[in-house]
Design an enzyme around this catalytic site. Structure first.
Site, PDB file in Angstrom:
ATOM      1  N   LYS A   1       3.167   9.827   7.979  1.00 38.43           N
ATOM      2  CA  LYS A   1       2.362   9.553   9.177  1.00 38.43           C
ATOM      3  C   LYS A   1       2.844  10.221  10.469  1.00 38.43           C
ATOM      4  CE  LYS A   1      -0.625   5.972   7.628  1.00 38.43           C
ATOM      5  NZ  LYS A   1      -0.314   5.398   6.329  1.00 38.43           N
TER       6      LYS A   1
ATOM      7  N   ASP B   1       9.353   2.259   1.512  1.00 41.29           N
ATOM      8  CA  ASP B   1       8.210   3.036   1.989  1.00 41.29           C
ATOM      9  C   ASP B   1       8.098   2.802   3.498  1.00 41.29           C
ATOM     10  OD1 ASP B   1       5.821   4.159   2.686  1.00 41.29           O
ATOM     11  OD2 ASP B   1       4.654   3.277   1.051  1.00 41.29           O
TER      12      ASP B   1
ATOM     13  N   PHE C   1       0.848  -1.192   0.000  1.00 40.27           N
ATOM     14  CA  PHE C   1       0.000   0.000   0.000  1.00 40.27           C
ATOM     15  C   PHE C   1       0.880   1.238   0.000  1.00 40.27           C
ATOM     16  CE2 PHE C   1      -2.274   3.539   1.959  1.00 40.27           C
ATOM     17  CZ  PHE C   1      -3.392   3.590   1.156  1.00 40.27           C
TER      18      PHE C   1
HETATM   19  C1  LIG Z   1      -0.560   5.604   4.903  1.00 40.49           C
HETATM   20  C2  LIG Z   1       0.431   5.098   3.922  1.00 40.49           C
HETATM   21  C3  LIG Z   1       0.667   5.734   2.695  1.00 40.49           C
HETATM   22  C4  LIG Z   1      -0.154   6.906   2.227  1.00 40.49           C
HETATM   23  O1  LIG Z   1      -0.039   8.018   3.045  1.00 40.49           O
HETATM   24  P1  LIG Z   1      -1.132   9.200   2.932  1.00 40.49           P
HETATM   25  O2  LIG Z   1      -0.600  10.237   3.878  1.00 40.49           O
HETATM   26  O3  LIG Z   1      -2.446   8.626   3.326  1.00 40.49           O
HETATM   27  O4  LIG Z   1      -1.130   9.664   1.530  1.00 40.49           O
HETATM   28  C5  LIG Z   1       1.664   5.233   1.890  1.00 40.49           C
HETATM   29  N1  LIG Z   1       2.388   4.164   2.252  1.00 40.49           N
HETATM   30  C6  LIG Z   1       2.203   3.531   3.421  1.00 40.49           C
HETATM   31  C7  LIG Z   1       3.064   2.367   3.793  1.00 40.49           C
HETATM   32  C8  LIG Z   1       1.200   3.954   4.287  1.00 40.49           C
HETATM   33  O5  LIG Z   1       0.989   3.300   5.425  1.00 40.49           O
END
Ligand SMILES: *Cc1c(COP(=O)(O)O)cnc(C)c1O
Length: 392
Positions: free
Chosen positions: A244, A214, A127
């Site tokens: 986050k 990520d 994700f």
């Molecule tokens: C939450 C998340 C995103 C997206 O972040 P947003 O601030 O919602 O755009 C991307 N990668 C990972 C692993 C995430 O947990």
């Protein structure tokens, strides 16, 4: 009727205030927050130092755009370099934006390598956010449905499978980068084993591809270190995305890169109106400062072990429980059936949890959580699982 887009399945509770690990609704009822706004409020709600820094900065300067030099943005990049080992930062507003920056770097890197139609290696159940490129990179058909045509140039392999990665690099010489979460969050709290990231690093080196991690959810001490990949000594990505918990709730994100990778971008190559404004940077600087001085990573590591051990011993022998896994305070309880109802069950016990990937109870409590609060999470979570699915 609400004038809002109907994009979220919301719990029927109206939060108006927070305090440490607690949320307070409009009736004054207190709820223990075991998800921290999806891994965002790692220092808890209404942290006095963060609140004071934001208020102070709001009285000084909130925004000027990136048309001038911004000392707070430079300081934030210095701090991010210090904790990550990556020399350059592009400051953005959200995780998906940081991912966009990373994917654009991958394209520029491919150009430099003479690859005409580049691809990025990504994982099943990954994700990376909700922009068109980010959903295209993500391995979840539900978030892609209806938005086709997707952005192309992604090669997908099973998460954690180093052999599949090696085969993909052989079969697809156009792969210019790999974009991987060290611990998958939305995909069900899956932890890559140590060998996996090391092997990806080697493969990327062999094929002149960028290793892009990520760490939007797994970073900022969530797993017990500043970044989850740092559990493996000496491993350094080429690019990393952070968001986050970086602002403890103030929207701020970063795409970090090695100097030579960041240098692929020049004035005019990329930008953001809000990105890196003084307010956001001040919040992030305060977060890093508090996390460093309060040794938050050590607390997260210890609390995570305590929580996972207690969950394992309390749920031992429950046939519905497939696996309890995680690292630090990023914990998943995988059941053998869909369990979204547990969110409502928990709410009735004044606990906020999350269910991801359909059948994984996800816990991302604030890293400042105390032992009594941890005990309460264990008591409620094991209670609702036993009650709804337990053997008679
Ligand atoms: C939450 C998340 C995103 C997206 O972040 P947003 O601030 O919602 O755009 C991307 N990668 C990972 C692993 C995430 O947990």
């Amino acid at each position: 009727m609400s004038h809002l887009f109907n994009t979220y399945a919301r719990l029927p509770v109206r939060m108006v205030r927070g305090e440490g690990a607690w949320l307070i609704d409009d009736q004054g009822k207190r709820f223990l927050d075991a998800i921290s706004g999806i891994g965002v409020c790692s220092l808890g709600h209404a942290h006095p130092k963060i609140a004071a820094a934001i208020a102070d900065q709001a009285h000084k300067l909130i925004h000027t755009a990136n048309t001038v030099e911004l000392p707070l943005q430079e300081r934030l990049a210095d701090e991010l370099a210090d904790i990550s080992g990556l020399e350059r930062a592009f400051i953005a507003n959200s995780g998906a934006e940081a991912i966009e920056c990373a994917l654009k770097l991958a394209r520029l890197h491919a150009r430099r390598c003479g690859i005409e139609a580049p691809a990025v290696l990504v994982a099943e159940h990954g994700f990376h956010g909700r922009t068109l490129a980010a959903i295209s990179a993500s391995g979840n058909p539900a978030i892609q449905a209806g938005y086709e045509p997707l952005v192309d140039g992604f090669v997908r392999i099973p998460f954690g499978d180093a052999e599949a990665a090696a085969e993909a690099f052989e079969a697809h010489p156009e792969i210019a980068a790999a974009l991987i979460e060290p611990v998958q969050g939305e995909g069900g709290v899956r932890v890559a084993d140590d060998h996996y990231l090391r092997r990806l690093r080697e493969l990327c080196d062999e094929h002149q591809a960028l290793l892009m991690l990520d760490e939007i959810q797994s970073g900022m001490n969530r797993t017990g270190r500043w970044f989850a990949h740092q559990h493996q000594a000496g491993l350094r990505p080429d690019v990393m995305t952070v968001a986050k918990a970086l602002g403890n709730g103030v929207p701020v994100a970063a795409c970090l890169a090695r100097e030579e990778v960041a240098d692929l971008m020049r004035p005019g190559s990329h930008g953001s109106t809000f990105g890196g404004n003084p307010l956001a940077c001040r919040a992030a600087l305060e977060v890093i400062d508090v996390m460093r001085s309060d040794r938050i990573g050590e607390r997260a590591a210890r609390a995570g072990e305590q929580l996972i051990d207690a969950l394992r011993s309390n749920l031992d022998g429950q046939p519905v429980v497939r696996q309890i896994r995680g690292r630090g305070l990023m914990i998943g309880i995988e059941l053998d059936c869909d369990c979204a109802e547990l969110k409502q069950d928990a709410l009735e016990e004044e606990l906020i949890i999350n269910v991801t990937h359909g059948r994984v109870v996800r816990l991302l409590p604030p890293l400042i959580i105390d032992d009594a609060e941890l005990d309460r999470i264990v008591e409620v979570v094991t209670g609702i699982i036993r009650k709804r699915y337990g053997a008679a």
